[in-house]
Write a protein that holds these residues in place. Structure first.
Motif, PDB file in Angstrom:
ATOM      1  N   MET A   1       0.864  -1.102   0.006  1.00 32.68           N
ATOM      2  CA  MET A   1       0.083  -0.045  -0.012  1.00 32.68           C
ATOM      3  C   MET A   1       0.821   1.092   0.071  1.00 32.68           C
ATOM      4  SD  MET A   1      -3.371  -0.250   2.312  1.00 32.68           S
ATOM      5  CE  MET A   1      -2.685  -1.423   3.752  1.00 32.68           C
ATOM      6  N   PRO A   2       0.385   2.179  -0.920  1.00 32.21           N
ATOM      7  CA  PRO A   2       1.184   3.447  -0.881  1.00 32.21           C
ATOM      8  C   PRO A   2       0.807   4.412   0.298  1.00 32.21           C
ATOM      9  CG  PRO A   2      -0.352   3.594  -2.626  1.00 32.21           C
ATOM     10  CD  PRO A   2      -0.440   2.170  -1.941  1.00 32.21           C
ATOM     11  N   ILE A   3       2.058   5.123   0.610  1.00 33.30           N
ATOM     12  CA  ILE A   3       1.812   6.205   1.402  1.00 33.30           C
ATOM     13  C   ILE A   3       1.612   7.690   0.844  1.00 33.30           C
ATOM     14  CG2 ILE A   3       2.999   7.499   3.507  1.00 33.30           C
ATOM     15  CD1 ILE A   3       4.695   4.757   4.178  1.00 33.30           C
ATOM     16  N   TYR A   4       0.422   8.218   1.209  1.00 26.95           N
ATOM     17  CA  TYR A   4       0.247   9.568   0.546  1.00 26.95           C
ATOM     18  C   TYR A   4       0.375  10.867   1.492  1.00 26.95           C
ATOM     19  CZ  TYR A   4      -1.862   6.854  -3.259  1.00 26.95           C
ATOM     20  OH  TYR A   4      -2.201   5.879  -4.182  1.00 26.95           O
ATOM     21  N   ALA A   5       0.831  11.789   0.981  1.00 22.19           N
ATOM     22  CA  ALA A   5       1.133  12.967   2.115  1.00 22.19           C
ATOM     23  C   ALA A   5      -0.022  14.095   1.930  1.00 22.19           C
ATOM     24  CB  ALA A   5       2.520  13.435   1.651  1.00 22.19           C
ATOM     25  N   TYR A   6      -0.517  14.301   2.884  1.00 21.42           N
ATOM     26  CA  TYR A   6      -1.670  15.171   2.927  1.00 21.42           C
ATOM     27  C   TYR A   6      -1.343  16.513   3.458  1.00 21.42           C
ATOM     28  CZ  TYR A   6      -5.063  11.729   1.396  1.00 21.42           C
ATOM     29  OH  TYR A   6      -5.688  10.844   0.598  1.00 21.42           O
ATOM     30  N   LYS A   7      -2.135  17.729   3.180  1.00 15.60           N
ATOM     31  CA  LYS A   7      -1.577  18.726   3.982  1.00 15.60           C
ATOM     32  C   LYS A   7      -3.001  19.703   3.904  1.00 15.60           C
ATOM     33  CE  LYS A   7       1.395  22.944   4.203  1.00 15.60           C
ATOM     34  NZ  LYS A   7       2.677  23.628   3.527  1.00 15.60           N
ATOM     35  N   CYS A   8      -3.173  20.459   5.098  1.00 18.69           N
ATOM     36  CA  CYS A   8      -4.391  21.207   5.218  1.00 18.69           C
ATOM     37  C   CYS A   8      -3.955  22.833   4.784  1.00 18.69           C
ATOM     38  CB  CYS A   8      -4.913  21.222   6.648  1.00 18.69           C
ATOM     39  SG  CYS A   8      -6.192  22.277   6.952  1.00 18.69           S
ATOM     40  N   SER A  22      -7.398   2.269  -3.949  1.00 17.30           N
ATOM     41  CA  SER A  22      -8.840   2.382  -4.255  1.00 17.30           C
ATOM     42  C   SER A  22      -9.730   3.147  -3.096  1.00 17.30           C
ATOM     43  CB  SER A  22      -9.427   0.983  -4.339  1.00 17.30           C
ATOM     44  OG  SER A  22      -9.199   0.365  -3.012  1.00 17.30           O
ATOM     45  N   ASP A  23      -9.018   3.336  -1.984  1.00 11.68           N
ATOM     46  CA  ASP A  23      -9.593   4.399  -0.939  1.00 11.68           C
ATOM     47  C   ASP A  23      -9.833   5.654  -1.437  1.00 11.68           C
ATOM     48  OD1 ASP A  23      -9.520   2.043   0.942  1.00 11.68           O
ATOM     49  OD2 ASP A  23      -7.732   2.956   1.796  1.00 11.68           O
ATOM     50  N   PRO A  24     -11.030   6.213  -0.821  1.00 14.74           N
ATOM     51  CA  PRO A  24     -11.443   7.639  -1.316  1.00 14.74           C
ATOM     52  C   PRO A  24     -10.142   8.737  -0.590  1.00 14.74           C
ATOM     53  CG  PRO A  24     -12.557   6.886   0.645  1.00 14.74           C
ATOM     54  CD  PRO A  24     -11.747   5.683   0.039  1.00 14.74           C
ATOM     55  N   VAL A  25     -10.116   9.870  -1.246  1.00 14.32           N
ATOM     56  CA  VAL A  25      -9.037  10.714  -1.009  1.00 14.32           C
ATOM     57  C   VAL A  25      -9.792  11.432   0.256  1.00 14.32           C
ATOM     58  CG1 VAL A  25      -8.105  12.884  -1.858  1.00 14.32           C
ATOM     59  CG2 VAL A  25      -8.362  11.210  -3.482  1.00 14.32           C
ATOM     60  N   LEU A  26      -8.833  11.736   1.272  1.00  9.73           N
ATOM     61  CA  LEU A  26      -9.416  12.406   2.480  1.00  9.73           C
ATOM     62  C   LEU A  26      -9.523  13.911   2.109  1.00  9.73           C
ATOM     63  CD1 LEU A  26      -6.880  10.733   5.163  1.00  9.73           C
ATOM     64  CD2 LEU A  26      -9.100  10.171   4.454  1.00  9.73           C
ATOM     65  N   GLU A  27     -10.712  14.540   2.659  1.00 11.03           N
ATOM     66  CA  GLU A  27     -10.846  15.872   2.541  1.00 11.03           C
ATOM     67  C   GLU A  27     -10.984  16.680   3.541  1.00 11.03           C
ATOM     68  OE1 GLU A  27     -14.483  15.652   0.062  1.00 11.03           O
ATOM     69  OE2 GLU A  27     -13.081  14.850  -1.602  1.00 11.03           O
ATOM     70  N   VAL A  28     -11.263  16.162   4.963  1.00  7.67           N
ATOM     71  CA  VAL A  28     -11.392  16.976   6.018  1.00  7.67           C
ATOM     72  C   VAL A  28     -10.206  16.685   6.922  1.00  7.67           C
ATOM     73  CG1 VAL A  28     -12.931  17.080   8.201  1.00  7.67           C
ATOM     74  CG2 VAL A  28     -13.953  16.464   6.084  1.00  7.67           C
TER      75      VAL A  28
END
Length: 87
Positions: A1-8, A22-28
């Motif tokens: 599974m890949p690791i994704y970087a998120y930033k607010c 296939s997981d949905p993109v985090l938005e909150v």
């Protein structure tokens, strides 16, 4: 599974998340609960180890091939038969 970087973009909170493709993109944002949490573009995090194909298959590709020790030093004239001298 890949690791994704998120930033607010609201509070600048950053988090790396292990997700399936296939997981949905985090938005909150989990920190400020704003819908401004976005996936960042990052470089792939992998490293090639071991001998690898690039070492064994293409090491001498493109350069001149090493000369064979026996055939390069033999002059062409000495390999021809000597002319016969008939009287």
């Amino acid at each position: 599974m890949p690791i994704y970087a998120y930033k607010c973009s609201s509070c600048q909170y950053e988090k790396d998340v292990l997700q399936k493709m296939s997981d949905p993109v985090l938005e909150v944002c989990p920190e400020c609960n704003q819908p401004t949490f976005t996936k960042q573009v990052t470089a792939a995090g992998f490293q090639l180890k071991g001998t690898g194909w690039y070492v064994t298959d293409f090491r001498n590709q493109g350069g001149s091939k090493p000369a064979d020790s026996g055939s390069a030093s033999t002059p062409a004239a000495s390999s021809a038969p000597a002319p016969s001298t008939s009287s």
